[in-house]
Design a protein around this motif. Structure first.
Motif, PDB file in Angstrom:
ATOM      1  N   PRO A 103       0.831  -1.211   0.000  1.00  0.00           N
ATOM      2  CA  PRO A 103       0.000   0.000   0.000  1.00  0.00           C
ATOM      3  C   PRO A 103       0.865   1.259   0.000  1.00  0.00           C
ATOM      4  CG  PRO A 103      -0.779  -1.586   1.640  1.00  0.00           C
ATOM      5  CD  PRO A 103       0.539  -2.105   1.149  1.00  0.00           C
ATOM      6  N   THR A 104       0.437   2.266  -0.749  1.00  0.00           N
ATOM      7  CA  THR A 104       1.167   3.536  -0.837  1.00  0.00           C
ATOM      8  C   THR A 104       0.541   4.536   0.125  1.00  0.00           C
ATOM      9  OG1 THR A 104       1.680   3.134  -3.170  1.00  0.00           O
ATOM     10  CG2 THR A 104       1.846   5.404  -2.387  1.00  0.00           C
ATOM     11  N   PRO A 105       1.308   4.983   1.124  1.00  0.00           N
ATOM     12  CA  PRO A 105       0.715   5.898   2.101  1.00  0.00           C
ATOM     13  C   PRO A 105       0.332   7.232   1.467  1.00  0.00           C
ATOM     14  CG  PRO A 105       3.085   5.697   2.451  1.00  0.00           C
ATOM     15  CD  PRO A 105       2.718   4.679   1.405  1.00  0.00           C
ATOM     16  N   LEU A 106      -0.813   7.762   1.865  1.00  0.00           N
ATOM     17  CA  LEU A 106      -1.285   9.062   1.383  1.00  0.00           C
ATOM     18  C   LEU A 106      -0.742  10.139   2.307  1.00  0.00           C
ATOM     19  CD1 LEU A 106      -3.184  10.597  -0.590  1.00  0.00           C
ATOM     20  CD2 LEU A 106      -4.988  10.313   1.100  1.00  0.00           C
ATOM     21  N   GLY A 107      -0.024  11.082   1.745  1.00  0.00           N
ATOM     22  CA  GLY A 107       0.539  12.162   2.554  1.00  0.00           C
ATOM     23  C   GLY A 107       1.888  12.569   2.017  1.00  0.00           C
ATOM     24  N   PRO A 108       2.887  11.688   2.097  1.00  0.00           N
ATOM     25  CA  PRO A 108       4.224  12.090   1.632  1.00  0.00           C
ATOM     26  C   PRO A 108       4.288  12.288   0.128  1.00  0.00           C
ATOM     27  CG  PRO A 108       4.230   9.782   2.355  1.00  0.00           C
ATOM     28  CD  PRO A 108       2.881  10.350   2.697  1.00  0.00           C
TER      29      PRO A 108
END
Lengths: 176, 176
Positions: A103-108
């Protein structure tokens, strides 16, 4: 620094993924980084999938447009021409493959990297990754073909043949 | 008629591609049509690639979310359970493949069709097409895996393991 996509002629700069003239789009901007290409993108909060993670369709779009941008830049480079010189190179996608490794974190900020793995005539294949922080979360491949003249604005709009080297064109060509 | 995605619990209904609670997103809605699944979508004018044609990233997103929706619906059906019964099924994408057979005209309603080609435990593979008028313009495949508990809202957010059956997890498993 001027991005690959900033050299696209105005009439070809409305892409939802990377068109500088599309105010609703992602406006991805890609650059050379040695032999590789790189783009950086901070997703909006609404580019979510499951809360906290980036939507897979948006990630696919980043791979896609970084791929076609890389293809255009590589085509200029192969001809020892500067970006923006005429005639313009503009590629469309024949095939897109995206593996979501985690999963690709949302934010950075996301870093999208591209590398040309094949350049043959009007067909360029680009391998891409997306990185969030230290971690590669996505791997992709984009098979790009030079936009056929029939797709250029002003050309008769329909029927449009499949782009050369698209699966449809290839299967037609290999048909008896 | 209630769409697959309308049964997603509120906390999992914010997806940019298909979340009913994402006002900026595509809000794709998928339904059974016999053994197949179907969704219909009219792209916005700004979902363009080259003027007159639909953006490849948007098309990838439609394939993606129709795939994960189809996977969830198929998982309920395999258990002879009604959509919306507990525990909920919610799938994420491990791999996405999209072949752009020919340019997709921007304007007409698009019809996205899905068909389950494999359902094994927590992994469901869906073949999809997108049709504009009479013509199939896109073929795709989505490898979907049941969302791991670690991605559920409220779970510790990082680090997140790769979903089971994702390429990363598979390569780890097959490593010596």
């Amino acid at each position: 620094m001027i991005a690959f996509q900033d050299y696209y002629p105005d009439e070809l700069a409305h892409c939802f993924g990377c068109g500088r003239l599309n105010e609703h789009g992602h406006q991805l901007k890609s650059f050379w980084d040695g032999e590789e290409t790189v783009a950086r993108f901070i997703p909006k909060p609404y580019h979510t999938a499951i809360p906290g993670y980036v939507n897979g369709g948006v990630l696919a779009s980043l791979v896609d447009c970084h791929g076609t941008g890389t293809a255009a830049a590589a085509a200029y480079r192969a001809e020892h021409r500067d970006l923006g010189t005429l005639p313009p190179h503009r590629f469309v996608t024949a095939a897109l493959r995206v593996d979501y490794l985690r999963p690709t974190p949302l934010g950075p900020e996301l870093v999208i990297r591209g590398r040309v793995t094949s350049l043959q005539g009007r067909k360029v294949t680009v391998a891409a990754t997306i990185q969030a922080g230290e971690e590669v979360t996505v791997r992709g491949e984009v098979v790009c073909v030079e936009m056929p003249d029939s797709m250029r604005p002003g050309a008769p709009s329909l029927p449009v043949p499949a782009p050369p080297d698209s699966p449809a064109a290839l299967s037609r060509r290999s048909a008896p």
